[in-house]
Design a protein around this motif. Structure first.
Motif, mmCIF file in Angstrom:
data_model
loop_
_atom_site.group_PDB
_atom_site.id
_atom_site.type_symbol
_atom_site.label_atom_id
_atom_site.label_comp_id
_atom_site.label_asym_id
_atom_site.label_seq_id
_atom_site.Cartn_x
_atom_site.Cartn_y
_atom_site.Cartn_z
ATOM 1 N N SER A 56 -88.849 33.359 -38.263
ATOM 2 C CA SER A 56 -89.970 34.223 -37.863
ATOM 3 C C SER A 56 -91.251 33.790 -38.567
ATOM 4 N N GLN A 102 -89.590 40.582 -31.943
ATOM 5 C CA GLN A 102 -88.172 40.881 -31.849
ATOM 6 C C GLN A 102 -87.925 42.218 -31.142
ATOM 7 N N ASP A 179 -89.237 35.876 -30.280
ATOM 8 C CA ASP A 179 -88.405 36.056 -31.469
ATOM 9 C C ASP A 179 -87.207 36.932 -31.105
ATOM 10 N N GLU A 180 -86.077 36.322 -30.912
ATOM 11 C CA GLU A 180 -84.838 37.009 -30.533
ATOM 12 C C GLU A 180 -85.040 37.949 -29.344
HETATM 13 MG MG LIG Z 1 -86.651 36.636 -37.912
#
Ligand SMILES: [Mg+2]
Ligand SMILES: Nc1ncnc2c1ncn2[C@@H]1O[C@H](COP(=O)(O)OP(=O)(O)OP(=O)(O)O)[C@@H](O)[C@H]1O
Length: 289
Positions: A56, A102, A179-180
């Protein structure tokens, strides 16, 4: 190397990271350590590695949150789309680099989906009519036009993820960083989001940099797999090659079952002619033996 350099594969370099290190103010050691890499226009790059390895943080360096929003000890340089990230204001960067966090809740705040999708554009003083057109287009691309008037908090997780991605798309960035993106989604919706990423990449040529723990989801559309460990880049190459490298399992990467089976067979001296990426390819290789 400048952002316009043509590299060996014939692809233009869209982003380059050179000797990048970053340490958060209260930390003893850097979260990102002497990372160098180049990302070509139109690539889908998958970034993996154990929790806390700096994924990240690297994404924040690519979109400018670091150093513009997070202070710290910053060394080296990042160039995206010809812009030197550290010297370019966030408002300019946000037109080239889109970031999806995320948790889509962080990107959803207004009264209706369409106002959320328009949020980023409002800060860019885009003329009203163009804003309308871009918002409509982004909602259509993501298949959420019928949700335009709905309140964001009433949406399912998958719909929220799509609404957040539509907001990023409306900015028409050259590169989108995720991010994810599937961490909150059920397997079916996760697959839908992945196929959407593949389509936006193929049809609009958007470059994607994606952090994802469930590698097998992204492998079918990824051109490259980068593995980080303790802030450093430790592996970088075509997913087939990286996953067939015996070192990869040592980096805490959840290696897809197909690759684990390939690696186990290799250790026992069974050499398949091709490194399989999917269960179907594995079945073909085993049949051919
Ligand atoms: Mg992360
Ligand atoms: N805002 C922050 N302030 C201080 N330290 C931070 C901050 N964000 C992350 N760190 C630290 O930097 C290191 C890298 O964190 P980062 O969030 O980049 O890892 P990650 O690979 O994304 O992990 P995960 O897979 O769990 O999301 C970790 O040691 C983490 O504790």
């Amino acid at each position: 190397m400048s952002a316009t350099t043509i590299r060996l594969g014939g692809k233009k370099v869209l982003a380059s990271v050179e000797g990048l290190s970053f340490r958060y103010p209260d930390s003893q050691k850097p979260a990102v350590k002497d990372v160098s890499l180049e990302i070509g226009e139109g690539e889908v790059v998958l970034l993996a590695g154990p929790s806390g390895c700096g994924k990240s943080t690297l994404l924040r360096c690519l979109n400018g949150l670091i150093p513009h929003m997070y202070p710290g000890d910053y060394r080296g340089g990042v160039t995206v789309s010809g812009l030197k990230v550290a010297d370019t204001p966030m408002s300019t960067l946000s037109q080239s680099v889109g970031l999806l966090f995320q948790n889509p809740e962080n990107q959803i705040f207004m009264f209706s989906v369409e106002r959320d999708v328009a949020f980023g554009l409002q800060n860019l003083s885009v003329p009203r009519e163009e804003m309308r057109a871009r918002v409509d287009e982004a909602m259509r691309l993501l298949g959420i036009s019928d949700l335009a008037q709905r309140a964001p908090h009433e949406l399912s997780d998958g719909q929220k993820q799509r609404a957040a991605l539509a907001g990023v798309m409306a900015m028409r960035p050259k590169v989108i960083i995720l991010d994810e993106p599937t961490s909150l989604l059920d397997p079916k919706t996760a697959l839908d989001v992945v196929s959407l990423i593949g389509r936006l990449n193929r049809e609009l040529g958007i470059t994607f940099i994606v952090v994802e723990h469930r590698l097998e989801l992204l492998i079918p559309i990824a051109d490259r797999l980068i593995v980080m460990d303790s802030g450093s880049k430790v592996m970088d190459g075509p997913p087939r090659e990286v996953l067939a490298d015996p070192r990869v399992e040592g980096y805490g990467v959840s290696v897809p079952p197909v690759s684990r089976l390939y690696n186990a067979l290799s250790r026992d001296g069974v050499r398949l002619p091709r490194v399989p990426e999917t269960p179907e390819e594995m079945a073909e290789e085993l049949n051919a033996l």
